[in-house]
Write a protein that holds these residues in place. Sequence first.
Motif, PDB file in Angstrom:
ATOM      1  N   GLY B  50      -2.043   4.001   7.014  1.00 44.59           N
ATOM      2  CA  GLY B  50      -3.053   3.298   6.239  1.00 44.59           C
ATOM      3  C   GLY B  50      -2.957   1.797   6.436  1.00 44.59           C
ATOM      4  N   TYR B  51      -1.759   1.253   6.204  1.00 49.64           N
ATOM      5  CA  TYR B  51      -1.609  -0.202   6.279  1.00 49.64           C
ATOM      6  C   TYR B  51      -1.495  -0.672   7.720  1.00 49.64           C
ATOM      7  N   ALA B  52      -0.622  -0.023   8.508  1.00 51.47           N
ATOM      8  CA  ALA B  52      -0.431  -0.488   9.882  1.00 51.47           C
ATOM      9  C   ALA B  52      -1.457   0.110  10.839  1.00 51.47           C
ATOM     10  N   GLY B  53      -2.243   1.088  10.362  1.00 58.45           N
ATOM     11  CA  GLY B  53      -3.339   1.618  11.167  1.00 58.45           C
ATOM     12  C   GLY B  53      -2.929   2.534  12.305  1.00 58.45           C
ATOM     13  N   GLN B  54      -1.649   2.969  12.326  1.00 55.11           N
ATOM     14  CA  GLN B  54      -1.204   3.874  13.385  1.00 55.11           C
ATOM     15  C   GLN B  54      -1.311   5.302  12.860  1.00 55.11           C
ATOM     16  N   VAL B  55      -2.480   5.913  13.047  1.00 56.90           N
ATOM     17  CA  VAL B  55      -2.733   7.213  12.428  1.00 56.90           C
ATOM     18  C   VAL B  55      -1.856   8.283  13.061  1.00 56.90           C
ATOM     19  N   SER B  56      -0.913   8.789  12.266  1.00 61.13           N
ATOM     20  CA  SER B  56       0.021   9.783  12.767  1.00 61.13           C
ATOM     21  C   SER B  56      -0.479  11.188  12.436  1.00 61.13           C
ATOM     22  N   PHE B  57      -0.520  12.035  13.448  1.00 63.69           N
ATOM     23  CA  PHE B  57      -0.861  13.442  13.250  1.00 63.69           C
ATOM     24  C   PHE B  57       0.410  14.280  13.338  1.00 63.69           C
ATOM     25  N   TYR B 167       5.315  -0.576  -1.982  1.00 67.61           N
ATOM     26  CA  TYR B 167       4.653  -1.713  -2.619  1.00 67.61           C
ATOM     27  C   TYR B 167       5.310  -3.015  -2.189  1.00 67.61           C
ATOM     28  N   LEU B 168       6.644  -3.020  -2.205  1.00 70.85           N
ATOM     29  CA  LEU B 168       7.371  -4.239  -1.849  1.00 70.85           C
ATOM     30  C   LEU B 168       7.120  -4.627  -0.391  1.00 70.85           C
ATOM     31  N   ILE B 169       7.141  -3.609   0.497  1.00 70.13           N
ATOM     32  CA  ILE B 169       6.903  -3.906   1.915  1.00 70.13           C
ATOM     33  C   ILE B 169       5.500  -4.472   2.108  1.00 70.13           C
ATOM     34  N   VAL B 170       4.537  -3.794   1.488  1.00 68.92           N
ATOM     35  CA  VAL B 170       3.146  -4.176   1.718  1.00 68.92           C
ATOM     36  C   VAL B 170       2.847  -5.560   1.139  1.00 68.92           C
ATOM     37  N   SER B 172       4.936  -7.974   0.921  1.00 72.54           N
ATOM     38  CA  SER B 172       5.745  -9.035   1.504  1.00 72.54           C
ATOM     39  C   SER B 172       5.027  -9.522   2.768  1.00 72.54           C
ATOM     40  N   LYS B 173       5.691 -10.418   3.496  1.00 74.26           N
ATOM     41  CA  LYS B 173       5.105 -10.931   4.728  1.00 74.26           C
ATOM     42  C   LYS B 173       4.853  -9.798   5.727  1.00 74.26           C
ATOM     43  N   ILE B 174       5.786  -8.814   5.734  1.00 76.50           N
ATOM     44  CA  ILE B 174       5.654  -7.685   6.669  1.00 76.50           C
ATOM     45  C   ILE B 174       4.314  -6.998   6.470  1.00 76.50           C
ATOM     46  N   GLY B 175       3.921  -6.830   5.194  1.00 74.40           N
ATOM     47  CA  GLY B 175       2.672  -6.146   4.887  1.00 74.40           C
ATOM     48  C   GLY B 175       1.491  -6.805   5.559  1.00 74.40           C
ATOM     49  N   VAL B 248      -7.254   5.188   1.511  1.00 78.06           N
ATOM     50  CA  VAL B 248      -6.381   4.685   2.551  1.00 78.06           C
ATOM     51  C   VAL B 248      -6.003   3.243   2.228  1.00 78.06           C
ATOM     52  N   ALA B 249      -4.747   2.886   2.477  1.00 78.25           N
ATOM     53  CA  ALA B 249      -4.268   1.524   2.287  1.00 78.25           C
ATOM     54  C   ALA B 249      -4.428   1.038   0.851  1.00 78.25           C
TER      55      ALA B 249
END
Lengths: 295, 317
Positions: B50-57, B167-170, B172-175, B248-249
């Motif tokens: 959702g956040y990084a957009g790398q849709v994993s199947f 939540y914390l990752i998203v 933060s700057k990483i998010g 999503v996201a």
Amino acid sequence: MEDAWIKFGQTVICGILLGGMYSLIAIGMTLIMGVMKIVNLAHGALVMVGMYVVYICATNYGIDPYIGMFIAMPVLFFLGCLIQKYMINRLVEVDSILPENQVLLTVGIMLVLTEGIRLFFKSDYRSVVTSYSSDTLYIGAMSISVPLVIGFIIAMAFTFLLHMFLTKSDLGKSIRATAQDRDAAIFMGVNSSKITMITFGLGAALAAAGGSLLLPLFYLFPDVGHLFTAKSFIITILGGLGSTWGAAIGGLVIGLSESLGATYISMGYKDVVGLVMFILVLLFLPGGIRSLVKR
Amino acid sequence: MLNKNTLMTIVFALVAVALPVIIKAPYQQHILILVIIWATIGTAWNLLSGYAGQVSFGHAAFFGVGAYSAGLLTLHYGLSPWWGLALGPVMAMLIALPIGAIAFRLRGPYFALATLALGEIFRLMFLNMTGFTNGAKGILIMPAITSKIAYYYIGLGILAATLLVTYLIVHSKIGYYLVSIREDQDAATSLGIPTTFYKNLALLPSALFTGLAGAFYMNYVTFIDPDIVFNLTDISIMVILVVMLGGVATTWGPTIGAALYIIMGELFRTTLGSANVLVFGVLVCLIIMFLPNGIAGELDIIKRITQRKKAGLSGGV
């Protein structure tokens, strides 16, 4: 020593014959992928529906599966057109965060088709028995199943006809133009929404054709589609996206590797062989077989 | 605004803690636990896809490895499967490294297909390594705890941890890096963001919590086989649908999605008989066609439209 060679020869021939039919299904998928730029995970379900149409024709009306095929193809063409026009096409205009929406919609369509069929036919394993189902042909000491040979010949004929259609007819040229560059095709006066619809229908019809050819060889049940979806997307990537001949050759390669894997490694691992090859191709030959030919 | 969100979270948490006290029937409690498991997988998937957009199947690979870590400990060493809660996430992260190394070389639909294939490879491997995994026979364990309430609170703890870390990752700057990768990877690279590194940074926690959910699933359900925990449609694709329905996201999207999916699924199963999956499939199609960003996602859009109208701007989305 002699026996080993016979075993090898038989494995290779069976693999190639089976692969020919896989490639017909995969060509349907590659057409859709080329024009619409989506992975159609409902493709196997379309194959399955086509197989059931042939099955109904064979059991209820006594129509030979190879003739039933010509009933299944128009039915699936129509179904494909409807799905494209009223479901997938809608998503083109919708704004969403993840572009994979269309892929997921095809998953939903797959669920609906599979479960719809299950509602009518239950999960029972079925098969169509014809007078020649268990006939075999002998080449030296190697025995080859007759439906496999007929299926392969018809599949190759269809591949050739499709190639002629795509390269010689106006409609075929429009399809290829849309696949290459949709915007440019629209500027040249191609009705791209109509072309997209026809392509999806054509893809579905080819899926039905491949399914009908495989019907005498496989058991039929609602979940059989997953198998074909997996195989055809592997073949599609292997052949190079949107390439008809690539898919045809990719089908042969997958059929062959599966057959060799089943004979020499183990039945259980034969699907792993295809998947590993798929990942290797993605990584080291992203253009597929097509890019090798161009080089 | 922040106060409102904090208040909502506190209310949400209190309701979640109070639920098993109010709902006493084991069947309903079972559904609640399933919701929690799916919410955890959904939240974990949401971080990567959702956040990084790398849709994993292929999230079933992490789920299955987590579950099998717990099961195999019991099968081979006679240890309590609860140790799997420690080992499962670690194993899931370990397999995530090669998976990331392979799949992150690819983009968009190719990435999706590669993860799909990798997930399937894991299923087939576990199915065929009969000596090590028991193959299709699966693993059955005897549960040490039978009270559903205990499972509920353990699961709730796992979900809370997943939500908090995500939540914390998203936030933060990483998010922000992750979202920039999703929106335009080339632009992100040109701004000096090491995209592969940050994609892995999203993948590892995602795998960790999915593995944790898998290990918890093993403890709760007590029976697994490769076709259950590595299943493509029932795990990998199901989690995508759960998140898409919820949003999503978004932080709460996966939880909302999981609750709706499980409850709807159970309702259909009890009322519609054999047609339940068909109706479910139709619903999936309708959701993707009309609510492509999920319930939580569309709420934001609806809010934005009303706010624009207040500000006197004419505009659609």
